[in-house]
Design a protein around this motif. Sequence first.
Motif, PDB file in Angstrom:
ATOM      1  N   ASP A  37       0.869  -1.179   0.000  1.00  0.00           N
ATOM      2  CA  ASP A  37       0.000   0.000   0.000  1.00  0.00           C
ATOM      3  C   ASP A  37       0.908   1.232   0.000  1.00  0.00           C
ATOM      4  O   ASP A  37       1.913   1.251   0.712  1.00  0.00           O
ATOM      5  CB  ASP A  37      -0.899   0.021   1.251  1.00  0.00           C
ATOM      6  N   ALA A  77      -7.202  -6.105  -3.227  1.00  0.00           N
ATOM      7  CA  ALA A  77      -8.196  -5.179  -2.649  1.00  0.00           C
ATOM      8  C   ALA A  77      -7.768  -3.741  -2.926  1.00  0.00           C
ATOM      9  O   ALA A  77      -7.875  -2.864  -2.076  1.00  0.00           O
ATOM     10  CB  ALA A  77      -8.347  -5.433  -1.155  1.00  0.00           C
ATOM     11  N   CYS A 127     -15.184 -11.415  -4.687  1.00  0.00           N
ATOM     12  CA  CYS A 127     -15.778 -11.154  -3.362  1.00  0.00           C
ATOM     13  C   CYS A 127     -17.258 -10.773  -3.446  1.00  0.00           C
ATOM     14  O   CYS A 127     -17.667  -9.693  -2.988  1.00  0.00           O
ATOM     15  CB  CYS A 127     -14.978 -10.091  -2.633  1.00  0.00           C
TER      16      CYS A 127
END
Length: 429
Positions: A37, A77, A127
């Motif tokens: 990240d 994600a 998901c």
Amino acid sequence: MARFTVALCGCGSRGLEAYAPFSKAWPEKMQVVAGADPRPERLEKLRKEYGVAPEMCFASDEELLAQPRLADVMIVATQDRMHVKDALAALDKGYHVLLEKPISPDLGECLALREKAHETGRAVVVCHVLRYTRFYAALQELIRGGAIGKVQTVEASENVAFWHFAHSFVRGNWRREDETSPMILAKCCHDMDILRWLVGRKCLKVQSFGSLDWFRPENAPAGAADRCLDCPVKDGCLYDAERLYLTDPHCGYERVKNGWPVNVVATDPDPDKLRAALRTGPYGRCVYRCDNDVADHQTVNLLFEGGASASFIVSAFTDECYRTVKVTGSLGQVEGNMTENTLRLQVFGKPERVIDLKEEQGEYSGHGGGDYGLLHSLFELLEAGRVDGLTGVDASVESHVMALAAEWSRAHGGQTVDLAEFERQAGTL
Ligand SMILES: NC(=O)c1ccc[n+]([C@@H]2O[C@H](COP(=O)([O-])OP(=O)(O)OC[C@H]3O[C@@H](n4cnc5c(N)ncnc54)[C@H](O)[C@@H]3O)[C@@H](O)[C@H]2O)c1
């Protein structure tokens, strides 16, 4: 039971708050060993809370994916438009992939991912968490078990809630189609997936209406400022950010503490950090003066193989966030509200049966139990040496075709779209 190692590509709300905690709840099943990240505070949290080694924390997806394979599974994600790039690279490295929805707002990319998943033989589980909730799983079991006969219609609604819509689709990440996705994909690929699953047949045609009607400059109260903290007419405004994020009974700090959505406004929030973020950040802007362009309400009509039809409404303008569904069949009807977690089954000519699913929720939480149900099912799948999960790439691409075709229809005056043709042309009718 084997333990699977996981690399988190994107340590935001979903990566770090929804999925990583599973490794604390069931350490015998999952261990987070790496993450990426660009926000240093997210990597710090990954190190501190999950014991991930500093040399396994990376400042970008590209850095993480430049390493040899570091784990069994990569959870992708990141934001919507990065998903396919990251998932393709992860498959090439030999990871199984748990991929956040939507796969991509570009149908060509969705199809490319499906092809790559087949080619590599690795699992790509999307998901679509609702399939893993007791509510929808029980409903689908009833229907597949023949309780209401042959499915004729489905009536479904997604009530987003005015404060949730303002947070995510006016001020927040999903406000602009060119940066993320159209709202009917971002919010409702779940619903399209559920409709397809409940009917149990392929969707053939869709048609849709909707628009961005309310969150526009002409609806700002007279005298409103660009930011809520400076606004002379904030009292009485439903969308005053200071009230929403601090004291509102649905979503304010006083109620949710460091939970969603205030932890999106500031990491590890407190009232001072929140006010500082509202002073300069995106969540302090007037909802009537943002750069949003996604629809705030939309309806979709759908026709399925075998003649069943469905009608779906999504609206920003509800007080609470919840979904409702009613399915009619040749022998009966069943309906429910996901938040109440109760189904009412009426087989024609028999007394109504109320099925209360609250007791069955167990230790799962998040999206009505769907978040953990999804991970649980992924690890079971891998343990069995299989790759074709309940929300694998094939089923998930179908719901993306439905959502993207609905968006095309909405943008073209409600024209009916033939899904086979839409897919053949990769969404470029
Ligand atoms: N399954 C669901 O029900 C559900 C619910 C909410 C969101 N989502 C989806 O999950 C995804 C993530 O949403 P979120 O709410 O966690 O958003 P988020 O913004 O909190 O998380 C995304 C993270 O990616 C990071 N990032 C940005 N550039 C990066 C890069 N180059 N490399 C690595 N990381 C990078 C950001 O810093 C951020 O921390 C979205 O696609 C969203 O649509 C799914």
